[in-house]
Design an enzyme around this catalytic site. Structure first.
Site, mmCIF file in Angstrom:
data_model
loop_
_atom_site.group_PDB
_atom_site.id
_atom_site.type_symbol
_atom_site.label_atom_id
_atom_site.label_comp_id
_atom_site.label_asym_id
_atom_site.label_seq_id
_atom_site.Cartn_x
_atom_site.Cartn_y
_atom_site.Cartn_z
ATOM 1 N N ALA A 62 17.078 -45.742 -24.633
ATOM 2 C CA ALA A 62 17.718 -46.792 -25.432
ATOM 3 C C ALA A 62 17.738 -46.378 -26.900
ATOM 4 O O ALA A 62 17.021 -45.462 -27.311
ATOM 5 C CB ALA A 62 16.962 -48.103 -25.251
ATOM 6 N N GLY A 108 15.631 -46.168 -20.918
ATOM 7 C CA GLY A 108 16.850 -46.841 -20.476
ATOM 8 C C GLY A 108 17.784 -45.930 -19.714
ATOM 9 O O GLY A 108 18.532 -46.378 -18.836
ATOM 10 N N GLU A 111 16.529 -46.009 -16.271
ATOM 11 C CA GLU A 111 16.817 -47.335 -15.711
ATOM 12 C C GLU A 111 18.284 -47.440 -15.298
ATOM 13 O O GLU A 111 18.610 -48.024 -14.256
ATOM 14 C CB GLU A 111 16.449 -48.412 -16.732
ATOM 15 C CG GLU A 111 14.933 -48.536 -16.907
ATOM 16 C CD GLU A 111 14.524 -49.462 -18.044
ATOM 17 O OE1 GLU A 111 13.717 -50.376 -17.792
ATOM 18 O OE2 GLU A 111 15.000 -49.260 -19.180
ATOM 19 N N GLU A 131 8.154 -45.528 -22.405
ATOM 20 C CA GLU A 131 8.041 -46.642 -23.352
ATOM 21 C C GLU A 131 6.607 -46.901 -23.799
ATOM 22 O O GLU A 131 6.366 -47.250 -24.956
ATOM 23 C CB GLU A 131 8.620 -47.925 -22.726
ATOM 24 C CG GLU A 131 10.134 -47.950 -22.645
ATOM 25 C CD GLU A 131 10.688 -47.339 -21.370
ATOM 26 O OE1 GLU A 131 11.874 -47.538 -21.087
ATOM 27 O OE2 GLU A 131 9.919 -46.650 -20.657
#
Length: 257
Positions: A62, A108, A111, A131
Site C-alpha cells: 500500500a 496490500g 492481499e 505490516e
C-alpha cells in the site's frame, strides 16, 4: 493518467499495474482498478483475466505515505473497508483472475494477489505481509485470506515475523498454483488463461459463482474485525513510530503502546 493498462487478446484480458517505482496501492490505483473491473465485466467476450505488474514488482504494498495523511481511526477503518470491498469484488468476480507475480507481492500487494483466483509466481519472488514491522497490521483482509491458503500455523509465522517467503516456498505452502523461472511467467499465465477460455463462458460463470460458497460466515466477521483493529492500531504511538521509521528508512523504536 491511469495506473492500470488494459489489453485484450481474443478472450483474455491483460491488466497491468503501472505505478512506478513499486506499484504501490494508492487510492488512485484502487479507483482505477474498480473502473477496469466495470469495463471487463461489461465485455461479454472476456473469459479470463491476467493481472500483472510492470517493472520490478507485482506490487510492493500500500501507499504508506498516503496513509499518514489520514487523521482519525474511522478514516483508517473506512480505508480498510474500501480495500476489502474491492478485493472481495475480485474474489466474487464472474471472470477468473490469474495473478502473475514477479519481484514482490508485499502487504496490500499480496492481499490483492490473494483475492485473485489463481497465482503463478517466479521462484525468486518475495511474498509477505510485513505490516507488523511498521507497528501496524494488514487491513485488506490479509489476516483472513492467508490462513485459508497456508493454514493457521504458517499464517501466524508470516504475519507475526513480517518476513516474506520466496515464490518457491509460496508454492510449497499452497499459496501459489505454480512456480516458474523469471522469463517464463507471462507465457505460463497465458497458457493457463488459454486453457480456461477454451471452455464455455456459461460453465465458467457457474463455477465462479459456486466456489465462493466454500467461504464461511466467520470470514465475513473476521474481515470486519480486521478493519476495526486496523483503525485502532493506527492511533497508537508505535504505529506512528513504525510508519515514520519506514519513511526515514531506519529501524523503529517500539515502546509497546
Amino acid at each position: 493518467m491511469s495506473t492500470l493498462a488494459l489489453k485484450r487478446e481474443e478472450s483474455i484480458a491483460y491488466l497491468t499495474i503501472q505505478s512506478p517505482p513499486a506499484n504501490a496501492l494508492s487510492s488512485t490505483l484502487l479507483n482505477d482498478l474498480a473502473k477496469k473491473l466495470d469495463e471487463m465485466e461489461a465485455d461479454s467476450s472476456i473469459k479470463a483475466i491476467v493481472l500483472k505488474g510492470e517493472g520490478k514488482f507485482f506490487s510492493a504494498g500500500a501507499d504508506i505515505k498516503e496513509f499518514t495523511s489520514l487523521q482519525q481511526a474511522s478514516d483508517y477503518e473506512t480505508l480498510a473497508k474500501r480495500g476489502q470491498d474491492l478485493f472481495d469484488r475480485i474474489e466474487q468476480f464472474s471472470i477468473p483472475v490469474i495473478a502473475a507475480i514477479h519481484g514482490a507481492a508485499l502487504g496490500g500487494g499480496l492481499e490483492l494477489a490473494m483475492a485473485c483466483h489463481m497465482r503463478i509466481v517466479t521462484a525468486s519472488a518475495k511474498l509477505g505481509l510485513p505490516e507488523i514491522t511498521l507497528g501496524i497490521i494488514p487491513g485488506f483482509a490479509g489476516t483472513q485470506r492467508l490462513p485459508h491458503y497456508v493454514g493457521s500455523a504458517k499464517a501466524y509465522e508470516m504475519i507475526l515475523t513480517g518476513e516474506p517467503i520466496s515464490g518457491e516456498k509460496a508454492y510449497t505452502y499452497g499459496l501459489a498454483n505454480k512456480v516458474v523461472e523469471e522469463g517464463e511467467l507471462e507465457e505460463e499465465a497465458k497458457r493457463l488463461a488459454q486453457k480456461i477460455v477454451e471452455k464455455s463462458k456459461w460453465t465458467i460463470n457457474q463455477v465462479m459463482q459456486l466456489i465462493p460458497y466454500a467461504k464461511t460466515s466467520q470470514f465475513i466477521e473476521g474481515v470486519a474485525k480486521e478493519r476495526e483493529a486496523f483503525g485502532q492500531i493506527f492511533g497508537s504511538d508505535d504505529a506512528k513510530e513504525g510508519v515514520q521509521a519506514f519513511i526515514e528508512k531506519r529501524k523503529p523504536n517500539f515502546q509497546d503502546k
